[in-house]
Enzyme design. Structure first.
Site, PDB file in Angstrom:
ATOM      1  N   PRO A   1       8.435  -0.249  -7.106  1.00  0.00           N
ATOM      2  CA  PRO A   1       8.651   0.914  -6.234  1.00  0.00           C
ATOM      3  C   PRO A   1       7.394   1.321  -5.470  1.00  0.00           C
ATOM      4  O   PRO A   1       7.484   2.027  -4.462  1.00  0.00           O
ATOM      5  CB  PRO A   1       9.065   2.027  -7.214  1.00  0.00           C
ATOM      6  CG  PRO A   1       9.560   1.324  -8.437  1.00  0.00           C
ATOM      7  CD  PRO A   1       8.770   0.047  -8.520  1.00  0.00           C
TER       8      PRO A   1
ATOM      9  N   ALA B   1       7.429   8.131 -11.472  1.00  0.00           N
ATOM     10  CA  ALA B   1       7.541   7.829 -10.048  1.00  0.00           C
ATOM     11  C   ALA B   1       6.337   6.996  -9.611  1.00  0.00           C
ATOM     12  O   ALA B   1       5.287   7.542  -9.276  1.00  0.00           O
ATOM     13  CB  ALA B   1       7.620   9.130  -9.258  1.00  0.00           C
ATOM     14  N   GLU B   2       6.513   5.699  -9.597  1.00  0.00           N
ATOM     15  CA  GLU B   2       5.384   4.807  -9.369  1.00  0.00           C
ATOM     16  C   GLU B   2       4.822   4.882  -7.959  1.00  0.00           C
ATOM     17  O   GLU B   2       3.617   4.768  -7.748  1.00  0.00           O
ATOM     18  CB  GLU B   2       5.780   3.357  -9.685  1.00  0.00           C
ATOM     19  CG  GLU B   2       6.027   3.084 -11.174  1.00  0.00           C
ATOM     20  CD  GLU B   2       7.339   3.633 -11.696  1.00  0.00           C
ATOM     21  OE1 GLU B   2       8.190   4.052 -10.878  1.00  0.00           O
ATOM     22  OE2 GLU B   2       7.523   3.668 -12.919  1.00  0.00           O
TER      23      GLU B   2
ATOM     24  N   HIS C   1      10.898  -6.393 -18.455  1.00  0.00           N
ATOM     25  CA  HIS C   1       9.713  -5.986 -19.219  1.00  0.00           C
ATOM     26  C   HIS C   1       8.848  -7.217 -19.503  1.00  0.00           C
ATOM     27  O   HIS C   1       8.142  -7.258 -20.502  1.00  0.00           O
ATOM     28  CB  HIS C   1      10.107  -5.308 -20.535  1.00  0.00           C
ATOM     29  CG  HIS C   1      10.818  -4.002 -20.371  1.00  0.00           C
ATOM     30  ND1 HIS C   1      12.141  -3.910 -20.061  1.00  0.00           N
ATOM     31  CD2 HIS C   1      10.375  -2.713 -20.439  1.00  0.00           C
ATOM     32  CE1 HIS C   1      12.507  -2.629 -19.973  1.00  0.00           C
ATOM     33  NE2 HIS C   1      11.448  -1.883 -20.190  1.00  0.00           N
TER      34      HIS C   1
END
Ligand SMILES: Cc1ncc(C[n+]2csc(CCOP(=O)(O)OP(=O)(O)O)c2C)c(N)n1
Ligand SMILES: Cc1ncc(C[n+]2csc(CCOP(=O)(O)OP(=O)(O)O)c2C)c(N)n1
Ligand SMILES: [Mg+2]
Ligand SMILES: [Mg+2]
Lengths: 327, 345, 327, 345
Positions: A89, A59-60, A129
């Site tokens: 996020p 959970a950034e 990525h």
């Protein structure tokens, strides 16, 4: 004098700083027993324990917010974002919170926080990525954005990141992690923010490049030197705030400027650098200000030929240099 | 004689609720003071807005009971508070002054929270450990968990309190903050001031459960519902939550049921989304009224004393108003300050 | 021919489009009975019901994500973000999801979605009710970013937004909402994206401005005309992708360019426009490319003198024009 | 004789679990087929990676039971699926082919999900109503709620299924998506494939509750736990959830308990974070094994038939492998396509 790769420079400096300052801790996904997916935190949990090397939930937003809160409390957290692509996020927490706290509290509250993020393409990572995120964040006053390209700069700038009382977005080019090796003096030094470096001296034109592109630019500069084209290569290193003076000084000397980055062209960092040059070195310019960036497509495609097409490389840089030199 | 009557009643009511909570009479009266002070200051701000003296006001009216009850459960200046824009009474109780808040309202020089950079009601003070808030809602929730993470890291017995509306619990920030707090048993209290609306949106369009507290179970936390207009009840619940946090047992989600009997802000018109009957019904449960009635019932308050409190409040508000009005504006170039700090080394 | 304000233009066009296309619905905070905090959706729930005008929970990430999902299903949602400042929690959903879906699915899935956001300063909104967010999003390929400044353009571009099969970030300057009035023809028309407009013809220099700044620029241009300085004013209207041709054509004619915006200078939209000019109109330039933006501070301060200091205004623009003209 | 023995057993077992679920024998066998096909294809991809034929593989091994059970509860091609990177078996069952997936693995022209722009395992097909996913986890959760919002808006009886790992439930996206689903009773099924790890991070560091399903109550949703390695059980639970959604009663959170017996991806080394004993213990519950044993127990499978299935799977995998390997790369300039669409009018 040690020879280190970029990633070794990260790991070693983190360990060194953690030994020095008990208020430094690291959090992020898989930073613990796994040592990070790139292994940048390898060995740290063994040395510092799981109190100081903390596996975060996935959970950034809260990786950054927890870091911010801890920084407000008086610690100096390091938040690792697993891939720069996944910093999105946390955008609100970084831009509206972390970067604005000093200003919004009139300097009474500060957020000394280091956010590390592996960025950049060329490694078959596809759209999510491979992203270059620097321009988005370099637009944000109050947030240092740095992108050291060599082990020397990685060490010096990471040390310096713990010596400012402000948030730092510390960008690590993931393709350069193990590709780039270099000397790191045993003596203690720092590389202060806001100072560009001339990585190669030259007289005919200036190329401004950072991260992986710096190395490809140096390669291209080397190639054209054989044909008597003398290229000065400037590495801004700190992307926000930019060291305008060093850039302008170089362009005023050479009269020609090319900016190279792997982010897409529109509103990439090259836009700002070109604008500064067009404004403040106008009278010294002998040619249009050139930019070489990725095409304006959403992100780096996976399939090899498309990825190659997307990424600037030494050939493309060489071509651009020759074109500019011939102008 | 009014005084003697008060004294008599006090003696008679040894079982008064506040004493059962280990609050002295002076503390109970102090609670009332802050509730009243905040109310009168807030009302003045509405008036100043109506008089076009100031451009904007966002109010804590109706929420004072919750906030003062909560503040009393903290060691003020020792524990951390990360408030939201309704937290006028909380901020006053922790130690901000009516002058501070009037400087903010007028956007004047010396405003302590932000140097007048932020809109009013963005409370903050480093000295008082009130963290300067932003406007995007819910961001303070995981940050408060982060402060608590720092506390746990350092091993002190401090706690962090953060406040927010029930509407704000829809944001991802709420979820992520409570998740960390649950995993790491962080000493943080999440105090939701559920006033039934997010601007115009009623709770049943904000969330599919009846109570915000029902969500605590998703994070392994106790979820406690309390009558937010009863400061003593809030104090009781908060005291437990604080004690739990100090003991290292982790976070609590407290939901104070309350109401905002005024529009969301001076830009709002609440007649578009709720009935006057509803508003009037809630006004009967007003925390100023309730606390005063309570104090009367235990013999700590009577008309004379109430008038005395009103006079003191008016004086403080008048003073602050004048102070704010007369203060100079910051110089324009102050806009350039405090973007970056000096490097420490 | 009707005279409308900018916000009336929004409301009327939304209603008109919803009558035309049953797949259009609106969601956002307070868009229902409250009619939006700016009243842009006033009357819509009365006409279209709460199935098509949906009060969202207070959660921007999901306002956009719900819109995206509904768009994938075949609807054409309108997501209202209450203030542009509060779009930040939705950054990941907008940039990584909405904007990349067409590309990442090779054109098989599309996201026809209109995200409306009131932006801009000068209204005493302080740090978090005044932000200019256009540059951050104009950097994102696949996402249209538009900022119409006049009722004519608001109507024409909002109509057009429903005629593309791509996501549109539709920026509405909140200070211009009621300040700006203008004629809107009764006949149906659209203003296609990617087309700048010369809002004032001139010969001595070009100013590029949009949103509120367009109007202030026109005022400044009017003032200097008295002194014989002839200013051409170009309104890009669509900020991504930019209409380079119209901008370059103008600068090639006048030889001088000034870009004005209220976002902070560094990596604001002016950077890209200046870079384009410095690259593609270099040989036509008679002066440095100038930019006038807000200072590089985190956001607009609340207190009046600081806000005034921050915001570009007609005086500052006039001064910059005179300086450039005198070069 | 093997065949006759099968027939005999079949007749004997009229109370077979699959029939109680209204699944025909053919369907039960088809389930096995997809589980097996996915497994063998996946294994081949690991081999190709080890042979340096391809640069990256991320696996669905261990998750096939959950995915195939879930897919069978849908009307394939009618309902929407918004998968995640482990959903190889799900995607195959919905209708993607081994060739499609091999094109993705090799990054070759004609790859249907993304034109080879995305890394492998980013499944997508407009025709099959499989929404092309991204890599940032959990973003699909509120998007799936959005698809369901569209379904409800149009009034069809479709449903949307979305999948994700338990680690991804820590993201704000999870919270916000479930909140909408709860408020608007959306026809969406949230299928969490809980394999106990987010890369190296075990569940107790991801969340403070034992089960992801425990979180459903925060959204007024049923939260159902199911043995994810038992495809029939998953089918049963999913069928109920789907029926509920079709009836307009809203969403369900299904948590399938499963395990990933292989590293997170070809870049991972799982020995750094878990014991071999743990992995071996879970291998005993392998869904391929379990489904095969079940089919044997009801007389639908024996060694001969199993070998026949294996042969078919090998053939399909060989074919796909060759096809992917031999396909041309996309032209470099394809990188420029499909950024913007043509205006519709
Ligand atoms: C991220 C974000 N989105 C939208 C807003 C605009 N806004 C300000 S207050 C508010 C309602 C808040 O409701 P609630 O959380 O219940 O608190 P209350 O105001 O009722 O105390 C909204 C939507 C905001 N400040 N931040
Ligand atoms: C937003 C985001 N952050 C980080 C990652 C990197 N990452 C990819 S998979 C993964 C773990 C996911 O765990 P879980 O949700 O449990 O799914 P599983 O892989 O176990 O099936 C992580 C951290 C990502 N893809 N997206
Ligand atoms: Mg509320
Ligand atoms: Mg997992």
């Amino acid at each position: 004098m040690a020879i280190l790769t970029n990633i070794e420079a990260v790991t070693r400096t983190l360990a060194e700083e953690m030994r020095r300052d008990p208020n430094i801790f690291i959090t992020g996904e898989d930073v613990g027993v796994r040592g990070g997916v790139f292994r940048a935190t390898k060995g740290l949990i063994e040395e510092f324990g799981d109190k100081r090397v903390v596996d975060s939930p996935l959970a950034e937003l809260s990786i950054v917010a927890i870091g911010m809160g801890a920084a407000l409390y008086g610690l100096h957290p390091v938040c690792e974002i697993q891939f720069a692509d996944f910093i999105a996020p946390a955008f609100n927490q970084i831009v509206n919170e972390v970067a604005k706290m000093r200003y919004r509290s009139n300097g009474t509250w500060t957020v000394p926080l280091v956010i590390r993020a592996p960025y950049g393409g060329g490694i078959g990572g596809g759209l999510y990525h491979s992203q270059s995120i620097e321009a988005t964040y370099a637009h944000v006053p109050g947030l240092y954005v740095v992108a050291p390209a060599t082990p020397y700069d990685v060490v010096g700038m990471l040390r310096y990141a713990f010596r400012v009382d402000d948030p730092v977005l510390f960008l690590e080019h993931k393709k350069a992690y193990r590709l780039i090796k270099g000397e790191v003096p045993d003596d203690y030094y720092t590389v202060p923010f806001g100072k560009a470096e001339v990585k190669r001296a030259g007289t005919d034109l200036t190329v401004i490049a950072y991260g992986l592109m710096l190395h490809l630019t140096l390669e291209a500069a080397q190639r054209v030197a054989a044909d008597g084209i003398s290229v000065q290569v400037v590495d801004p290193r700190t992307l926000n705030p930019l060291d305008k003076e060093t850039i302008l000084e170089s362009v005023k000397k050479t009269g020609k400027a090319l900016i190279v980055h792997e982010d897409n062209l529109t509103l990439g960092l090259g836009a700002e650098i070109a604008a500064i040059i067009a404004s403040d070195a106008f009278e010294f310019l002998d040619a249009p200000v050139m930019r070489l960036g990725a095409p304006d497509v959403p992100a780096v495609p996976f399939s090899q030929p498309m990825q190659d097409f997307f990424m600037p490389n030494a050939d493309k840089i060489e071509k651009a240099i020759r074109k500019l030199a011939a102008y | 004689m009014a005084v003697s009557k008060v004294a008599e009643q006090t003696a008679a009511k040894v079982d008064a609720r506040h004493r059962a909570l280990d609050l002295t009479d002076a503390q109970a009266l102090e609670m009332y003071w802050y509730i009243l002070l905040s109310r009168r200051l807030d009302e003045r701000m509405w008036i100043l807005h109506r008089q076009h003296e100031v451009a904007f006001h966002i109010s804590g009216i109706g929420h004072e009971g919750t906030q003062v009850g909560a503040a009393f459960a903290l060691k003020r200046g020792y524990d951390f508070v990360h408030p939201y824009y309704r937290d006028m009474a909380l901020s006053l109780t922790i130690g901000m002054t009516p002058r501070d808040l009037m400087l903010a309202l007028y956007g004047k020089q010396g405003e302590p929270s932000s140097g007048a950079r932020q809109m009013p009601a963005h409370y903050g003070s480093r000295a008082l450990k009130i963290v300067s808030g932003s406007s995007p809602v819910a961001t303070q929730i995981p940050q408060a968990a982060g402060i608590a993470f720092g506390i746990r890291y350092k091993g002190t017995d401090q706690v962090a309190l953060t406040c927010f509306g029930e509407g704000s619990t829809s944001e991802g920030d709420f979820h992520e903050g409570l998740n960390w707090a649950g995993i790491y048993k962080l000493p943080v209290i999440f105090l939701c001031q559920n006033n039934q609306y997010a601007i115009s949106v009623p709770t049943d369009k904000e969330m599919p459960v009846k109570n915000v507290a029902d969500r605590a179970v998703a994070y392994g936390l106790p979820g406690v519902i309390v009558d937010g207009n009863d400061p003593l009840e809030v104090y009781r619940v908060m005291r437990e939550a604080v004690a739990r946090a100090r003991r290292g047992e982790g976070a609590t989600l407290v939901e104070a049921k309350t109401y905002r009997p005024v529009p969301h802000s001076s830009d709002d018109d609440d007649r578009t989304y709720r009935s006057r009957e509803e508003v009037e019904a809630w006004k009967k449960k007003d925390p100023v009224l309730r606390m005063r009635q309570y104090l009367e019932s235990v013999g700590l308050m009577d008309d004379a004393k109430a008038q005395e409190y009103e006079a003191r409040a008016k004086e403080a508000v008048d003073d602050a108003n004048q102070f704010g009005k007369n203060a100079p504006f910051p110089p324009p170039e102050a806009a350039l300050e405090n973007v970056w700090g000096e490097s420490r080394k």
